[in-house]
Design an enzyme around this catalytic site. Structure first.
Site, PDB file in Angstrom:
ATOM      1  CE  LYS A  57    -135.802  -8.592 -25.789  1.00 60.11           C
ATOM      2  NZ  LYS A  57    -134.993  -7.367 -25.999  1.00 60.11           N
TER       3      LYS A  57
ATOM      4  CB  SER B 104    -142.033  -8.310 -21.200  1.00 57.11           C
ATOM      5  OG  SER B 104    -141.353  -8.682 -20.017  1.00 57.11           O
TER       6      SER B 104
END
Length: 421
Positions: free
Chosen positions: A59, A314
Site C-alpha cells: 500500500k 500482498s
C-alpha cells in the site's frame, strides 16, 4: 466523446514515472522461489514478497505516489483517509516522509495494535480519529472533513495515481524474473493492485494469465464482472478484511474486466489453512489477504503444472489476537472440527460412556457446554470434537445414533452454530 464514457487505463510511461517517484521509499521486494509450493504444485512457483515492505504491505506504493502528486496548495491543506488497515499505514508513512499533515479516520473498535502502528509510521504529521463502529462510519466522517476543509481524500484503490503506484509491482516482477511468466495470482479487494499490475502485463507480457483471487464471502469483483456492471453487494464476510469490500472501484472495474484472465473465489477456511502452513512450514507471516493468492493454487493444479507461476504476497499485518479464530476456521474447513448437540441421559456414568465408548481413540473434546435440567430424563450439551482424520466423522455419528446420544449436527447450520457456539 464525453470523458465520463472513456475508460481510464494507466500508461506504461505513467507507471514508470510512478516507479521513479516511489523508489526512495518503496523497497524492490524479492521475487523468491518457493521450494515447497513448487514441489507441491509440480511447477516453478515464485512469491513476490510485498509483505517485506517497511509498512508490511504494498500500500505504500500507491499512497506515496498519490500524495507526491499533490500541488503545493493541496499539500498545504492536508490529506484525509479512512482505513483500519494497510492503507492507513501507507498514508501515515507517506505523510511523514513528505511532511504533509494527514488525518486518518478509523472505526472505534479498531484494535489498539493497528492504531499504534499507524501512529508509529506517521509520527507528528498525522492525527488519528476513531469514529463510529464500522468502516462506513469512518469513511463518511473522512469525506465530511474533506468537503468542509477542502482537503484531498486519499482513496485506497479508486484513484489513478494509486493504481499507477500499485502497478509498479508488475514492472518489478518482469525485471526480476529470469523466465517467461505463465500465471500471476493476485488478491483482489477494491481492485487497485489488480488493475495496475494487469495493465503492465497486458502491454509487456500479454501471454501471462492474470488470475484475480477474492474471498468467497466478498466476491464483489467476480459478481460485477458476471453482471457486466459494477455491483455493490448487500452483505459481505469481513474476515479477510484486506480484501473484503462491498463495491470495487469505478476506475478499477473496467480495467480488471478487460485485463484479468479469470476471477476465482477462495473459502475463508482455506485461506486460514494457508496462513498456518506458511507460518509453521516456511516461517512466513501473512495476513489473510496476503494468503489469498497462494490459497488459489490448489484450484488451478492442472493448469499450472509445469508452468512459471507468481503469487503476490500482498501483506503481513496479521493481528495475533486472531490466531485462535484462524485455527478454528482452518479446522472447520478441513472437516477436522465438528460441533454437535449431544443428548445425555441424566444418570451417572453417561459422560464416561460417551468418552470411552463413542469417541474414537484420537478424538478430542475441545468444547463442552452443558446445563443439567431438573425433572428431565435427558439433558443436552453442545460438544465440539476435533478429529485426526476427516474420515472419522461418519463412524462417530453412527455410534452416537446407535447409543441414542445424537441430537443434531451444527456445522451445516450456520445460524444455530453462531448462536450456540
Amino acid at each position: 466523446m464525453n470523458k465520463e464514457n472513456v475508460t481510464y487505463f494507466p500508461s506504461i510511461d505513467n507507471i514508470k514515472e510512478a516507479a521513479d517517484t516511489i523508489k526512495k521509499v518503496s523497497a524492490v521486494t524479492p521475487l523468491s522461489p518457493s521450494l515447497r509450493y513448487s514441489e507441491y504444485c509440480d511447477a516453478n512457483v515464485l512469491f513476490k514478497r510485498e509483505d517485506l515492505q517497511q509498512v508490511r504491505s504494498y500500500k505504500i506504493r500507491g499512497a506515496y505516489n498519490k500524495i507526491s502528486s499533490l500541488t503545493f496548495e493541496e499539500s498545504k491543506k492536508g490529506v484525509v483517509c479512512a482505513s483500519a488497515g494497510n492503507h492507513a499505514q501507507g498514508v501515515a508513512l507517506s505523510c511523514k516522509l513528505l511532511e504533509i499533515e494527514g488525518t486518518i479516520y478509523m472505526p472505534a473498535p479498531t484494535p489498539n495494535q493497528k492504531v499504534e502502528q499507524v501512529k508509529m509510521f506517521g509520527g507528528d504529521f498525522i492525527d488519528i480519529k476513531l469514529i463510529g463502529d464500522t468502516f462506513d462510519d469512518a469513511y463518511h466522517a473522512a469525506m465530511l472533513e474533506c468537503e468542509q476543509l477542502s482537503k484531498t481524500f486519499i482513496h485506497p484503490f479508486n484513484d489513478e495515481k494509486v493504481i499507477e503506484g500499485q502497478a509498479t509491482i508488475g514492472l518489478e516482477i518482469l525485471e526480476q524474473s529470469k523466465v517467461p511468466i505463465d500465471y500471476v495470482f493476485i488478491a483482489v479487494g477494491g481492485g487497485g493492485l489488480a488493475a495496475g499490475l494487469s495493465t503492465v502485463f497486458k502491454q509487456l507480457s500479454p501471454h501471462t494469465k492474470i488470475i484475480g483471487v477474492e474471498p468467497e464471502g466478498a466476491p464483489s469483483m467476480s459478481v460485477s464482472i458476471k453482471n457486466n456492471r459494477n455491483t455493490e453487494l448487500e452483505h459481505i464476510e469481513k474476515f479477510i478484511d484486506g480484501a473484503a469490500v462491498k463495491r470495487v472501484g469505478d476506475l478499477t472495474f473496467p480495467i480488471c474486466k478487460e485485463n484479468l484472465h479469470h476471477m476465482i473465489t477462495v473459502p475463508e477456511g482455506k485461506v486460514c489453512e494457508t496462513i498456518l502452513e506458511l507460518y509453521n512450514k516456511d516461517a512466513i507471516v501473512v495476513e489473510p489477504a496476503g494468503a489469498l493468492s497462494i490459497s488459489a493454487l490448489d484450484f488451478y493444479a492442472k493448469e499450472i503444472k509445469g508452468k512459471n507461476v507468481v503469487c503476490v504476497v500482498s501483506g503481513s499485518n496479521n493481528d495475533i489476537t486472531r490466531t485462535s479464530e484462524i485455527k478454528e476456521r482452518a479446522l472447520l474447513y478441513a472437516n477436522l472440527k465438528h460441533y454437535f448437540i449431544v443428548i445425555f441421559p441424566q444418570r451417572s456414568g453417561a459422560l464416561k460412556e460417551f468418552v470411552v465408548d463413542i469417541l474414537g481413540p484420537n478424538d478430542d473434546i475441545t468444547y463442552f457446554q452443558y446445563a443439567k435440567k431438573t425433572n428431565r430424563e435427558n439433558g443436552s450439551a453442545v460438544v465440539g470434537v476435533q478429529l485426526k482424520s476427516a474420515s472419522d466423522l461418519a463412524p462417530l455419528i453412527t455410534k452416537m445414533k446407535q447409543r441414542n446420544f445424537y441430537g443434531d449436527y451444527l456445522n451445516d447450520k450456520p445460524d444455530l452454530f453462531q448462536f450456540l457456539v
